[in-house]
Design a protein around this motif. Structure first.
Motif, PDB file in Angstrom:
ATOM      1  N   ARG A  58       0.830  -1.199   0.000  1.00 13.00           N
ATOM      2  CA  ARG A  58       0.000   0.000   0.000  1.00 13.00           C
ATOM      3  C   ARG A  58       0.870   1.256   0.000  1.00 13.00           C
ATOM      4  O   ARG A  58       0.540   2.250  -0.647  1.00 13.00           O
ATOM      5  CB  ARG A  58      -0.934  -0.003   1.212  1.00 13.00           C
ATOM      6  N   SER A  59       1.992   1.193   0.707  1.00  7.02           N
ATOM      7  CA  SER A  59       2.919   2.321   0.717  1.00  7.02           C
ATOM      8  C   SER A  59       3.497   2.541  -0.676  1.00  7.02           C
ATOM      9  O   SER A  59       3.602   3.678  -1.151  1.00  7.02           O
ATOM     10  CB  SER A  59       4.054   2.076   1.721  1.00  7.02           C
ATOM     11  N   VAL A  60       3.874   1.438  -1.324  1.00  3.97           N
ATOM     12  CA  VAL A  60       4.414   1.528  -2.681  1.00  3.97           C
ATOM     13  C   VAL A  60       3.348   2.058  -3.636  1.00  3.97           C
ATOM     14  O   VAL A  60       3.619   2.919  -4.489  1.00  3.97           O
ATOM     15  CB  VAL A  60       4.920   0.147  -3.157  1.00  3.97           C
ATOM     16  N   LEU A  61       2.115   1.580  -3.494  1.00  7.75           N
ATOM     17  CA  LEU A  61       1.006   2.027  -4.337  1.00  7.75           C
ATOM     18  C   LEU A  61       0.806   3.536  -4.213  1.00  7.75           C
ATOM     19  O   LEU A  61       0.656   4.249  -5.219  1.00  7.75           O
ATOM     20  CB  LEU A  61      -0.274   1.292  -3.947  1.00  7.75           C
ATOM     21  N   ALA A  62       0.824   4.039  -2.986  1.00  7.03           N
ATOM     22  CA  ALA A  62       0.630   5.469  -2.763  1.00  7.03           C
ATOM     23  C   ALA A  62       1.737   6.285  -3.416  1.00  7.03           C
ATOM     24  O   ALA A  62       1.480   7.325  -4.035  1.00  7.03           O
ATOM     25  CB  ALA A  62       0.567   5.763  -1.265  1.00  7.03           C
ATOM     26  N   LEU A  63       2.969   5.810  -3.321  1.00  3.46           N
ATOM     27  CA  LEU A  63       4.095   6.536  -3.906  1.00  3.46           C
ATOM     28  C   LEU A  63       4.073   6.490  -5.426  1.00  3.46           C
ATOM     29  O   LEU A  63       4.438   7.459  -6.093  1.00  3.46           O
ATOM     30  CB  LEU A  63       5.414   5.965  -3.368  1.00  3.46           C
ATOM     31  N   ILE A  64       3.618   5.370  -5.987  1.00  7.38           N
ATOM     32  CA  ILE A  64       3.465   5.297  -7.443  1.00  7.38           C
ATOM     33  C   ILE A  64       2.444   6.324  -7.899  1.00  7.38           C
ATOM     34  O   ILE A  64       2.631   7.041  -8.879  1.00  7.38           O
ATOM     35  CB  ILE A  64       3.006   3.883  -7.881  1.00  7.38           C
ATOM     36  N   ALA A  65       1.326   6.402  -7.168  1.00  4.18           N
ATOM     37  CA  ALA A  65       0.256   7.321  -7.537  1.00  4.18           C
ATOM     38  C   ALA A  65       0.676   8.776  -7.405  1.00  4.18           C
ATOM     39  O   ALA A  65       0.090   9.659  -8.026  1.00  4.18           O
ATOM     40  CB  ALA A  65      -0.979   7.052  -6.679  1.00  4.18           C
ATOM     41  N   GLU A  66       1.700   9.029  -6.599  1.00  8.35           N
ATOM     42  CA  GLU A  66       2.240  10.379  -6.498  1.00  8.35           C
ATOM     43  C   GLU A  66       3.213  10.679  -7.638  1.00  8.35           C
ATOM     44  O   GLU A  66       3.744  11.784  -7.735  1.00  8.35           O
ATOM     45  CB  GLU A  66       2.964  10.558  -5.155  1.00  8.35           C
ATOM     46  N   GLY A  67       3.455   9.693  -8.496  1.00 10.73           N
ATOM     47  CA  GLY A  67       4.336   9.895  -9.632  1.00 10.73           C
ATOM     48  C   GLY A  67       5.790   9.583  -9.360  1.00 10.73           C
ATOM     49  O   GLY A  67       6.668   9.950 -10.147  1.00 10.73           O
ATOM     50  N   LYS A  68       6.077   8.905  -8.235  1.00 14.85           N
ATOM     51  CA  LYS A  68       7.458   8.610  -7.884  1.00 14.85           C
ATOM     52  C   LYS A  68       8.038   7.506  -8.766  1.00 14.85           C
ATOM     53  O   LYS A  68       7.341   6.557  -9.135  1.00 14.85           O
ATOM     54  CB  LYS A  68       7.548   8.157  -6.423  1.00 14.85           C
ATOM     55  N   SER A  69       9.316   7.614  -9.075  1.00 15.53           N
ATOM     56  CA  SER A  69      10.019   6.571  -9.824  1.00 15.53           C
ATOM     57  C   SER A  69      10.364   5.436  -8.873  1.00 15.53           C
ATOM     58  O   SER A  69      10.313   5.585  -7.646  1.00 15.53           O
ATOM     59  CB  SER A  69      11.303   7.134 -10.431  1.00 15.53           C
ATOM     60  N   ASN A  70      10.749   4.286  -9.437  1.00 13.51           N
ATOM     61  CA  ASN A  70      11.159   3.160  -8.600  1.00 13.51           C
ATOM     62  C   ASN A  70      12.329   3.542  -7.692  1.00 13.51           C
ATOM     63  O   ASN A  70      12.394   3.149  -6.527  1.00 13.51           O
ATOM     64  CB  ASN A  70      11.547   1.966  -9.467  1.00 13.51           C
ATOM     65  N   GLN A  71      13.261   4.324  -8.231  1.00 12.04           N
ATOM     66  CA  GLN A  71      14.416   4.747  -7.447  1.00 12.04           C
ATOM     67  C   GLN A  71      13.981   5.621  -6.278  1.00 12.04           C
ATOM     68  O   GLN A  71      14.452   5.459  -5.144  1.00 12.04           O
ATOM     69  CB  GLN A  71      15.403   5.511  -8.325  1.00 12.04           C
ATOM     70  N   ALA A  72      13.052   6.566  -6.548  1.00 14.93           N
ATOM     71  CA  ALA A  72      12.571   7.460  -5.495  1.00 14.93           C
ATOM     72  C   ALA A  72      11.796   6.689  -4.429  1.00 14.93           C
ATOM     73  O   ALA A  72      11.890   6.985  -3.239  1.00 14.93           O
ATOM     74  CB  ALA A  72      11.691   8.556  -6.097  1.00 14.93           C
TER      75      ALA A  72
ATOM     76  N   PHE B 250      13.584   3.098   2.083  1.00 15.82           N
ATOM     77  CA  PHE B 250      14.855   2.529   2.538  1.00 15.82           C
ATOM     78  C   PHE B 250      14.972   1.040   2.174  1.00 15.82           C
ATOM     79  O   PHE B 250      15.354   0.207   2.999  1.00 15.82           O
ATOM     80  CB  PHE B 250      15.021   2.709   4.054  1.00 15.82           C
ATOM     81  N   VAL B 251      14.613   0.730   0.931  1.00 19.59           N
ATOM     82  CA  VAL B 251      14.747  -0.631   0.416  1.00 19.59           C
ATOM     83  C   VAL B 251      15.438  -0.554  -0.938  1.00 19.59           C
ATOM     84  O   VAL B 251      15.691   0.523  -1.474  1.00 19.59           O
ATOM     85  CB  VAL B 251      13.369  -1.325   0.268  1.00 19.59           C
ATOM     86  N   SER B 252      15.764  -1.709  -1.503  1.00 15.69           N
ATOM     87  CA  SER B 252      16.418  -1.742  -2.807  1.00 15.69           C
ATOM     88  C   SER B 252      15.400  -1.578  -3.921  1.00 15.69           C
ATOM     89  O   SER B 252      14.196  -1.816  -3.732  1.00 15.69           O
ATOM     90  CB  SER B 252      17.163  -3.067  -2.994  1.00 15.69           C
ATOM     91  N   GLU B 253      15.867  -1.158  -5.098  1.00 17.47           N
ATOM     92  CA  GLU B 253      14.974  -1.033  -6.251  1.00 17.47           C
ATOM     93  C   GLU B 253      14.417  -2.398  -6.644  1.00 17.47           C
ATOM     94  O   GLU B 253      13.284  -2.504  -7.120  1.00 17.47           O
ATOM     95  CB  GLU B 253      15.715  -0.403  -7.430  1.00 17.47           C
ATOM     96  N   ALA B 254      15.205  -3.447  -6.437  1.00 23.21           N
ATOM     97  CA  ALA B 254      14.730  -4.798  -6.748  1.00 23.21           C
ATOM     98  C   ALA B 254      13.529  -5.145  -5.874  1.00 23.21           C
ATOM     99  O   ALA B 254      12.553  -5.752  -6.349  1.00 23.21           O
ATOM    100  CB  ALA B 254      15.857  -5.808  -6.541  1.00 23.21           C
TER     101      ALA B 254
END
Length: 234
Positions: free
Chosen positions: A162-176, A182-186
């Protein structure tokens, strides 16, 4: 970037002009309303004349300060498909955000005016929207997520997803996203694959738009409309 501003507050309008020009952008027009009420050109005329690469509009404009700005934004996205539009709002207004998201394709931003005070983040959002991204204010994302939190598909997501979903919806890149959590891009990629599967969405280069579509889809409580499954919002 060539930017057109439509904002009735003279203080904010002039502040945006200076902020954007100091950042190296060119403000091709700064309007107080969309209909040319003050004797200036209308928004449609100004866009046709100046050919901006991004339009920034207030949600509420004269004369009634209700929905003139959002209607102008929707008209722009219909008449100039592909023209990036950034809408600024004093408060979170989910209906307006939903109308924009489910409207025409093209880069889109919906931010609270308070975000302008964070100059670095605001300019970053302007750059990303101008480059074709979709950026929603975190408050809008939070409300879209929580209003339908009991939906069975959202209920399948883990807290991290859900945290990842929210950040995607904010337009964040995988790196951001990786940096924010505080996790890896993988790890982020694995979470994205999982949450897309749980939401019944295909993962592709338009992932952020599909997630936004899913959020609005869930917000309206309609689980049968195929529009959101066919990538119409890409």
């Amino acid at each position: 970037m060539r930017i057109l501003i439509c904002e009735d507050s003279a203080l904010l309008r002039e502040g945006l002009v200076r902020l954007l020009e100091d950042a190296g952008h060119t403000v091709v027009a700064a309007l107080a309303d969309a209909d040319g009420l003050a004797g200036a050109k209308s928004l449609a005329e100004a866009v046709a004349e100046t050919d901006p690469e991004l339009c920034i509009l207030d949600v509420r404009l004269p004369p009634t300060h209700t929905d003139e700005g959002i209607r102008a934004a929707l008209a722009l996205r219909s008449a100039h498909q592909g023209l990036p539009v950034l809408v600024l709002s004093q408060y979170v207004e989910e209906r307006y955000a939903s109308e924009l998201i489910t409207g025409q394709a093209g880069a889109l931003g919906y931010l609270l005016k308070d975000r302008v005070a964070d100059i670095r983040d605001f300019l970053d959002a302007v750059e990303r929207i101008g480059a074709g991204a979709t950026v929603l204010d975190p408050e809008v994302v939070a409300q879209l997520l929580t209003r339908r939190a009991r939906d069975e598909r959202l209920a399948r997501l883990t807290d991290r997803e859900r945290s990842v979903l929210a950040l995607i919806a904010e337009g964040k890149s995988n790196q951001a996203i990786a940096q924010a959590l505080f996790v890896s891009e993988a790890s982020v990629e694995k979470h994205i694959t999982s949450l897309f599967q749980k939401l019944g969405l295909e993962q592709d280069e338009h992932g952020n738009r599909r997630v936004l579509a899913a959020l609005v889809h869930l917000e309206h409580g309609d689980h049968t409309d195929p529009t959101f499954r066919n990538g119409a919002l890409r």
